[in-house]
Design a protein around this motif. Structure first.
Motif, short mmCIF file in Angstrom:
data_model
loop_
_atom_site.label_atom_id
_atom_site.label_comp_id
_atom_site.label_asym_id
_atom_site.label_seq_id
_atom_site.Cartn_x
_atom_site.Cartn_y
_atom_site.Cartn_z
N UNK A 152 0.84 -1.19 0.00
CA UNK A 152 0.00 0.00 0.00
C UNK A 152 0.88 1.24 0.00
N UNK A 153 0.50 2.23 -0.79
CA UNK A 153 1.17 3.52 -0.75
C UNK A 153 0.12 4.58 -0.42
N UNK A 162 -7.36 0.94 5.22
CA UNK A 162 -6.20 0.10 4.87
C UNK A 162 -6.22 -1.20 5.67
N UNK A 163 -6.72 -1.12 6.90
CA UNK A 163 -6.75 -2.31 7.77
C UNK A 163 -7.69 -3.40 7.25
N UNK A 209 3.94 2.27 2.45
CA UNK A 209 4.91 3.33 2.29
C UNK A 209 4.17 4.65 2.16
N UNK A 210 4.73 5.69 2.73
CA UNK A 210 4.20 7.04 2.53
C UNK A 210 5.01 7.72 1.44
N UNK A 211 4.32 8.39 0.53
CA UNK A 211 5.00 9.11 -0.55
C UNK A 211 4.22 10.38 -0.84
N UNK A 215 5.60 -1.23 -8.19
CA UNK A 215 6.24 -1.10 -6.88
C UNK A 215 5.22 -1.03 -5.74
N UNK A 216 3.97 -0.83 -6.07
CA UNK A 216 2.89 -0.81 -5.08
C UNK A 216 1.63 -1.35 -5.76
N UNK A 217 0.65 -1.71 -4.93
CA UNK A 217 -0.59 -2.30 -5.46
C UNK A 217 -1.79 -1.38 -5.39
#
Length: 266
Positions: free
Chosen positions: A164-165, A179-180, A188-190, A203-205
């Motif tokens: 998850x991003x 998210x849970x 990841x935080x971006x 790189x993320x879903x």
């Protein structure tokens, strides 16, 4: 519309704007002003906006242009237009954290068909090519001659171990609760529209967004993700996110690889 010509122009303008932005970013100091909506703006935003908007108007004089930094363009109504955020992630820029992007997109009939996302401090350049396929170009970047291009495709997601991003500055309890609902291997935080690009590159879903965003924040990243096989839908009913909405404000949304099994909003 000649999409090959469009993407040559968008890519070049994004690189030129990125160079202007980095000149300010690497200076000893720069002024930070506050807009009427309390968001920050710097000379980098303004210089990049002037460069991009002039270039797009010269290249595509018959296509309406919407850009974050020019309020007079926000009255443009219709479902086909160019849309620009010259510096997405100004807070990241101000704090010198690097996760800021140049966003340029073309929307037709409410759908972002082509886009470029350039993260100059990260050295990452993503865009749709003339055919609509998303690629990542490897630097160093030349204005006129593209470097090595890697076609991108979203991941074949493992729903028992999702990546998850999420936004760096908008992670609240409602987002954490959503998210849970998923089985998450890592998160990841971006900042900025890079979140869309991380899904496009595999790189993320999934990227759920429950905070306020505007169409100029998302259109380019949306186009990049779509060109890699990804989707962006409304959070409430999972219908496709459309563009050209009143005041250009987005509802909450989810960007994801299509193999992710989406959970309901409530």
């Amino acid at each position: 519309m000649d999409f090959d010509q469009m993407m040559v122009a968008m890519r070049k303008l994004a690189l030129q704007a990125g160079a202007v932005i980095m000149d300010v970013y690497e200076s000893d100091t720069f002024e930070v002003k506050t807009k009427s909506d309390e968001s920050p703006v710097t000379e980098a935003d303004e210089k990049a906006d002037a460069l991009i908007s002039a270039g797009l108007r010269a290249a595509f004089p018959n296509v309406p242009l919407v850009t974050e930094e020019q309020d007079e363009t926000h009255s443009e109504m219709g479902d086909t237009f160019l849309i620009v955020d010259p510096l997405d992630g100004t807070k990241e820029f101000v704090h010198r954290r690097g996760d800021f992007t140049v966003n340029i997109a073309y929307v037709e009939k409410g759908v972002p068909l082509r886009g470029v996302v350039y993260a100059p401090a990260r050295g990452r350049l993503f865009y749709t090519d003339g055919s609509g396929q998303t690629v990542e170009e490897t630097g160093p970047f030349d204005l006129d001659i593209p470097g090595a291009l890697t076609p991108l495709s979203v991941s074949n997601s493992d729903n028992s171990a999702l990546f998850v991003v999420a936004s760096k500055s908008h992670r609240d309890q409602a987002l954490e609760d959503y998210i849970a609902k998923y089985e998450v291997a890592d998160s990841k935080s971006a900042g900025s529209s890079l979140k869309f690009c991380l899904i496009a590159s595999g790189e993320a879903d999934i990227y759920p967004r429950l905070g306020r965003t505007m169409e100029w924040d998302t259109a380019a990243g949306h186009a990049v993700l779509a060109g890699a096989g990804g989707k962006v839908v409304r959070f409430d009913d999972h219908t496709p996110l459309r563009y050209g909405k009143a005041a250009f404000e987005n509802p909450h949304f989810i960007a994801y690889a299509p193999t992710v099994k989406l959970k309901p909003a409530s």
